[in-house]
Design an enzyme around this catalytic site. Structure first.
Site, mmCIF file in Angstrom:
data_model
loop_
_atom_site.group_PDB
_atom_site.id
_atom_site.type_symbol
_atom_site.label_atom_id
_atom_site.label_comp_id
_atom_site.label_asym_id
_atom_site.label_seq_id
_atom_site.Cartn_x
_atom_site.Cartn_y
_atom_site.Cartn_z
ATOM 1 N N HIS A 1 -20.115 -37.796 -10.691
ATOM 2 C CA HIS A 1 -19.669 -36.831 -11.700
ATOM 3 C C HIS A 1 -20.581 -35.610 -11.646
ATOM 4 O O HIS A 1 -21.779 -35.733 -11.393
ATOM 5 C CB HIS A 1 -19.742 -37.461 -13.109
ATOM 6 C CG HIS A 1 -18.922 -36.748 -14.118
ATOM 7 N ND1 HIS A 1 -19.368 -35.625 -14.765
ATOM 8 C CD2 HIS A 1 -17.657 -36.961 -14.552
ATOM 9 C CE1 HIS A 1 -18.427 -35.205 -15.585
ATOM 10 N NE2 HIS A 1 -17.376 -35.993 -15.470
ATOM 11 N N ASP B 1 -12.584 -42.612 -14.439
ATOM 12 C CA ASP B 1 -11.404 -42.980 -13.637
ATOM 13 C C ASP B 1 -11.530 -44.332 -12.963
ATOM 14 O O ASP B 1 -10.565 -44.814 -12.362
ATOM 15 C CB ASP B 1 -11.163 -41.888 -12.577
ATOM 16 C CG ASP B 1 -10.819 -40.572 -13.237
ATOM 17 O OD1 ASP B 1 -11.570 -39.612 -13.062
ATOM 18 O OD2 ASP B 1 -9.824 -40.545 -13.976
#
Ligand code: SDX
Length: 428
Positions: A306, A363
């Site tokens: 991320h 996700d």
């Protein structure tokens, strides 16, 4: 922390710039006068060190794995709130009273129907069209139907457009799914919750009553909360940039949907589950870890890493727990979840992932839950877009009502050809 100043010296000339502190998080250097003062730009492709705006909506602490919506921690909202209440919070800045929540929920539920002509719009797509392609098209087309809420200068019209977008996304998403499987569209029902309504429009059929399973309704509502907003991510920045030109809200959200579709962003949930299914059994995990570490291989572990989180994504923590709960309550045992957990364990013990601080993100686990509920992987990013619409809309409203807002227009470092004269084709 107080405000200070930063000095920039170029070619012997020094100029000062105000340093501002927020409620929490990194200070910013206000460089809006830098080019006028120095003739130089900053250079920050990917905006790794750039604050594009001032916002009061969401705050992320990537090192501590903290996500706050209007100051409230995401794990508390996921466990104790509802998507309708979080939507009100994101839009209005405060948690609603019981009466305010009832009024907001009533308003949203009465905007869930689509103009009947739009169902004809769907019939222009191939049945095997990716639902995200349909979402991009249909949401953009809303501006052709709702002319009475496209004047962005009118706060009332902005509010109506905001409510319409939040309300109609579940209907549009469910219709995209129904169209792809050749089943008839179901109209929304006002006696169901926002999430229950979506589940019925998606999985119900006209031939029989659809009874909303509270376990699934709760899991879906939690997933919507966890995807609602996330600071200035790529799709939110897209919505803000589109909105800065004065484009109507439906066009701006369609732009956000298009950006979210990318596998590096919202498309990662579909890619992550496809990757877990491709890996299949835990014994094949080392092969994929090796590929992810190989500089010559473009493969990345989908659902890992991320831009901001250099610790666990707090949303992944909630989803990891929810995945087990949902599968247990549904009496389902999906080997993909075992593979996901083993992949997480192996990856997080590998120096490559530890050094680069690559943790599972939102996700990684969402696909396991969505698959267990019965969604095809092609619908995963559609669900992300459905939930993120309230965040996009809240950020769009904040940008429009910011008195210092200007059209977004970045500059560049030009390294192309210097000026040269045109040469006739016969002389080249
Ligand atoms: C979302 O911004 C948001 O807030 C997004 C989001 C939201 O709610 O809106 O949180 C939703 O988009 C989550 C992210 C979903 N994407 C994925 O899961 C796709 C896989 N992840 C990567 O593509 C990547 O981690 C990003 C895009 C998420 C972040 O990329 P960055 O910040 O640009 O970091 P990077 O690509 O520069 O990677 C840093 C290093 C690189 O190695 P080096 O060049 O330094 O040697 O880490 C490596 C990368 O190769 N790396 C990975 C990796 N992610 C980064 N290596 C293997 N597998 C990965 N998943």
């Amino acid at each position: 922390m107080g405000d200070g100043s930063a000095k920039v010296e170029i070619g012997g000339n020094a100029t000062d710039y105000k340093v501002r502190s927020g409620t929490v998080g990194p200070d910013v250097i206000d460089i809006r006068k830098l080019y006028a003062n120095t003739g130089a730009f900053t250079f920050d492709p990917g905006f790794t060190s750039t604050a594009s705006c001032e916002s009061t909506i969401t705050y992320i602490d990537g090192d501590e794995g903290i996500l706050l919506h209007r100051g409230y921690p995401i794990d508390q909202l996921a466990e104790q709130s509802s998507f309708m209440e979080v939507s009100y919070l994101l839009l209005n800045g405060e948690l609603p009273s019981k009466a305010e929540l009832e009024k907001f929920t009533y308003t949203i539920s009465r905007h869930t129907m689509l103009h009947e002509q739009l169902s004809t719009f769907y019939r222009g797509f191939r049945r095997d069209a990716h639902p995200m392609a349909i979402m991009c098209g249909v949401v953009g087309a809303l501006s052709a139907f709702y002319h009475d809420s496209t004047d962005i200068a009118d706060p009332h019209q902005r509010m109506v457009a905001s409510h319409r977008l939040i309300a109609k996304m579940p209907t549009i998403a469910a219709m995209a799914y129904k169209y792809s499987i050749g089943q008839p569209f179901l109209y929304p029902r006002n006696d169901l919750s926002y999430t229950g309504n979506f589940l019925r429009m998606t999985f119900g059929v006209p031939a029989e009553e659809y009874v909303v399973d509270p376990v699934i309704e709760d899991a879906m509502d939690k997933i919507f909360i966890l995807h609602a907003d996330h600071e200035q991510n790529a799709s939110t920045s897209t919505v803000r940039l589109a909105g800065s030109s004065g484009a109507n809200p439906f066009a701006c959200i369609a732009a956000g949907i298009a950006c979210l579709w990318g596998p590096a962003h919202g498309g990662a949930n579909e890619a992550a589950l496809n990757m877990l299914r491709e890996i299949g059994t835990p014994d094949r995990i080392p092969e994929y870890i090796a590929r992810a570490k190989n500089k010559d291989d473009p493969f990345r572990l989908m659902g890992f890493g991320h831009r901001v989180y250099k610790n666990f994504d707090p949303r992944a923590k909630v989803l990891s727990k929810a995945a087990t709960e949902v599968l247990d309550k549904m009496g389902r045992n999906d080997p993909v979840l075992d593979t996901a957990r083993e992949l997480e364990r192996i990856a997080l013990s590998d120096p490559y992932f530890i050094d680069k601080k690559l943790y599972p993100n939102v996700d990684f686990y969402s696909g396991v839950i969505l698959s267990a509920i019965g969604f095809p992987t092609t619908m995963f990013t559609v669900l992300f877009a459905l939930a993120r619409t309230v965040g996009w809309v809240a950020q769009w409203n904040e940008m429009i009502s910011d008195p210092e807002q200007k059209i977004g227009r970045p500059r560049q470092l030009y390294t192309g050809a210097a000026m040269r004269d045109y040469i006739q084709v016969g002389k080249r």
